[in-house]
Design a protein around this motif. Structure first.
Motif, PDB file in Angstrom:
ATOM      1  N   SER A 111       2.736   6.531  -5.315  1.00 52.26           N
ATOM      2  CA  SER A 111       2.377   6.748  -6.710  1.00 52.26           C
ATOM      3  C   SER A 111       1.253   7.781  -6.820  1.00 52.26           C
ATOM      4  O   SER A 111       1.299   8.672  -7.681  1.00 52.26           O
ATOM      5  CB  SER A 111       1.935   5.418  -7.335  1.00 52.26           C
ATOM      6  OG  SER A 111       1.414   5.619  -8.614  1.00 52.26           O
ATOM      7  N   ARG A 112       0.263   7.657  -5.927  1.00 58.42           N
ATOM      8  CA  ARG A 112      -0.863   8.608  -5.988  1.00 58.42           C
ATOM      9  C   ARG A 112      -0.410  10.010  -5.595  1.00 58.42           C
ATOM     10  O   ARG A 112      -0.874  11.006  -6.165  1.00 58.42           O
ATOM     11  CB  ARG A 112      -1.975   8.130  -5.061  1.00 58.42           C
ATOM     12  CG  ARG A 112      -2.704   6.899  -5.593  1.00 58.42           C
ATOM     13  CD  ARG A 112      -3.525   6.231  -4.527  1.00 58.42           C
ATOM     14  NE  ARG A 112      -3.978   4.916  -4.956  1.00 58.42           N
ATOM     15  CZ  ARG A 112      -4.201   3.908  -4.121  1.00 58.42           C
ATOM     16  NH1 ARG A 112      -3.997   4.070  -2.819  1.00 58.42           N
ATOM     17  NH2 ARG A 112      -4.616   2.756  -4.580  1.00 58.42           N
ATOM     18  N   SER A 113       0.516  10.095  -4.614  1.00 58.78           N
ATOM     19  CA  SER A 113       0.984  11.416  -4.170  1.00 58.78           C
ATOM     20  C   SER A 113       1.767  12.114  -5.283  1.00 58.78           C
ATOM     21  O   SER A 113       1.792  13.342  -5.353  1.00 58.78           O
ATOM     22  CB  SER A 113       1.862  11.266  -2.918  1.00 58.78           C
ATOM     23  OG  SER A 113       3.050  10.569  -3.246  1.00 58.78           O
TER      24      SER A 113
ATOM     25  N   GLU B 140       0.815  -1.207   0.000  1.00 58.44           N
ATOM     26  CA  GLU B 140       0.000   0.000   0.000  1.00 58.44           C
ATOM     27  C   GLU B 140       0.854   1.265   0.000  1.00 58.44           C
ATOM     28  O   GLU B 140       0.478   2.282  -0.609  1.00 58.44           O
ATOM     29  CB  GLU B 140      -0.919  -0.013   1.228  1.00 58.44           C
ATOM     30  CG  GLU B 140      -2.016   1.037   1.203  1.00 58.44           C
ATOM     31  CD  GLU B 140      -2.942   0.896   0.001  1.00 58.44           C
ATOM     32  OE1 GLU B 140      -3.393   1.947  -0.498  1.00 58.44           O
ATOM     33  OE2 GLU B 140      -3.203  -0.245  -0.435  1.00 58.44           O
ATOM     34  N   GLU B 141       2.037   1.217   0.662  1.00 57.65           N
ATOM     35  CA  GLU B 141       2.876   2.420   0.708  1.00 57.65           C
ATOM     36  C   GLU B 141       3.368   2.816  -0.681  1.00 57.65           C
ATOM     37  O   GLU B 141       3.507   4.014  -0.984  1.00 57.65           O
ATOM     38  CB  GLU B 141       4.056   2.226   1.665  1.00 57.65           C
ATOM     39  CG  GLU B 141       4.977   1.067   1.349  1.00 57.65           C
ATOM     40  CD  GLU B 141       4.551  -0.214   2.044  1.00 57.65           C
ATOM     41  OE1 GLU B 141       3.355  -0.322   2.385  1.00 57.65           O
ATOM     42  OE2 GLU B 141       5.413  -1.100   2.229  1.00 57.65           O
TER      43      GLU B 141
ATOM     44  N   GLU C  68       1.264   3.301 -12.898  1.00 54.21           N
ATOM     45  CA  GLU C  68       1.114   2.558 -11.638  1.00 54.21           C
ATOM     46  C   GLU C  68       1.087   1.051 -11.892  1.00 54.21           C
ATOM     47  O   GLU C  68       1.693   0.263 -11.159  1.00 54.21           O
ATOM     48  CB  GLU C  68      -0.172   2.991 -10.939  1.00 54.21           C
ATOM     49  CG  GLU C  68      -0.477   2.210  -9.667  1.00 54.21           C
ATOM     50  CD  GLU C  68      -1.855   2.527  -9.131  1.00 54.21           C
ATOM     51  OE1 GLU C  68      -2.160   3.725  -8.953  1.00 54.21           O
ATOM     52  OE2 GLU C  68      -2.638   1.580  -8.905  1.00 54.21           O
TER      53      GLU C  68
ATOM     54  N   GLU D 235       0.446   4.495  -2.377  1.00 55.30           N
ATOM     55  CA  GLU D 235       0.251   5.845  -1.842  1.00 55.30           C
ATOM     56  C   GLU D 235       1.270   6.818  -2.430  1.00 55.30           C
ATOM     57  O   GLU D 235       0.943   7.958  -2.766  1.00 55.30           O
ATOM     58  CB  GLU D 235       0.383   5.808  -0.314  1.00 55.30           C
ATOM     59  CG  GLU D 235      -0.783   5.142   0.398  1.00 55.30           C
ATOM     60  CD  GLU D 235      -2.081   5.933   0.241  1.00 55.30           C
ATOM     61  OE1 GLU D 235      -1.998   7.159   0.043  1.00 55.30           O
ATOM     62  OE2 GLU D 235      -3.156   5.319   0.292  1.00 55.30           O
TER      63      GLU D 235
END
Length: 242
Positions: free
Chosen positions: A140-142, A134-135, A150, A138
């Motif tokens: 990638s989204r940030s 998940e990190e 992604e 996260e």
């Protein structure tokens, strides 16, 4: 393995087991030598061609489909039950129908091989896609990374250990699929040779062809392992940690 073969030979000789029940290893070797080199070459080439073709089709179809299923809960709920039904249907039972529908060429044999080998790839790839840390997602989204980036740079690399586990299983299933296809839709190949030998009670010849099939499966399994070691050696360390 050598010990097992020696014991097998001794048991057959001591108990005088008829060759049509259980041939000794020496009888199997003799039966194999009685087949001409061209006959062996034709049978191995045909079986190998169908197995590899069906396996490659399974990879090309399964990995993109698995990515889609892993990223879309709606698609997963819609298509996954259908895939389970397809996989649960005995391929041996529907093989004659496939032959009637597609004809007696190579196409139905490749399709039967695909049906037997695609499911493990989809299951493992979906698992790998969903197990992406998940990190990393996260981060990638940030960074506002595009969806395709992604998938290509985070999700698929994370799924590599799962994908190769499935590829190793599926490559042996592809050989089985090719043999099943040859039972119903071929007049050549190792599967057809086994069927023809048993129908004429030439059990040693059937064992000889079976032994070659096993060797073929082991070679293909080893090739997939070597590809992983050469191109994705880091995934082996990830697998050990898990």
């Amino acid at each position: 393995m050598v010990t097992i073969i020696v014991l097998w030979e001794i048991i057959c000789r001591v108990f005088v087991i008829p060759e049509f029940i259980l041939p000794s290893p020496s009888e199997v070797v003799t039966a194999g030598l009685n087949q001409s080199a061209s006959q062996w070459a034709d049978n191995i080439t045909n079986t190998l061609t169908v197995a590899v073709a069906g396996y490659l089709v399974a990879i090309v179809v399964s990995i993109p489909l698995a990515v889609a299923l892993g990223l879309s809960p709606l698609l997963s709920r819609t298509i996954f039950p259908i895939l389970v039904v397809i996989h649960s249907t005995p391929v041996v039972a529907i093989a004659p129908i496939i032959v009637v529908t597609m004809g007696t060429g190579a196409l139905p044999r490749v399709f039967i091989t695909f049906l037997i080998s695609f499911f493990p790839i989809i299951i493992s790839t979906v698992t790998g896609i969903l197990e992406t840390p998940e990190e990393l997602l996260e981060m990638s989204r940030s960074l506002r990374a595009p969806r395709i980036r992604e998938i290509v740079q985070i999700r698929l690399p994370s799924a590599i250990p799962y994908i190769f586990s499935a590829l190793k299983v599926s490559v042996t299933l592809a050989v089985i699929g090719a043999v099943v296809a040859e039972f119903v839709a071929s007049e050549t190949g190792l599967g057809y040779a086994i069927l023809f030998s048993t129908s004429s009670f030439n059990v040693p010849a059937a064992f000889a062809n079976l032994a070659v099939l096993v060797v073929l499966s082991l070679i293909l399994f080893k090739i997939v392992s070597i590809v992983q070691v050469i191109f994705f050696s880091w995934s082996l360390e990830t697998t050990k940690k898990k």
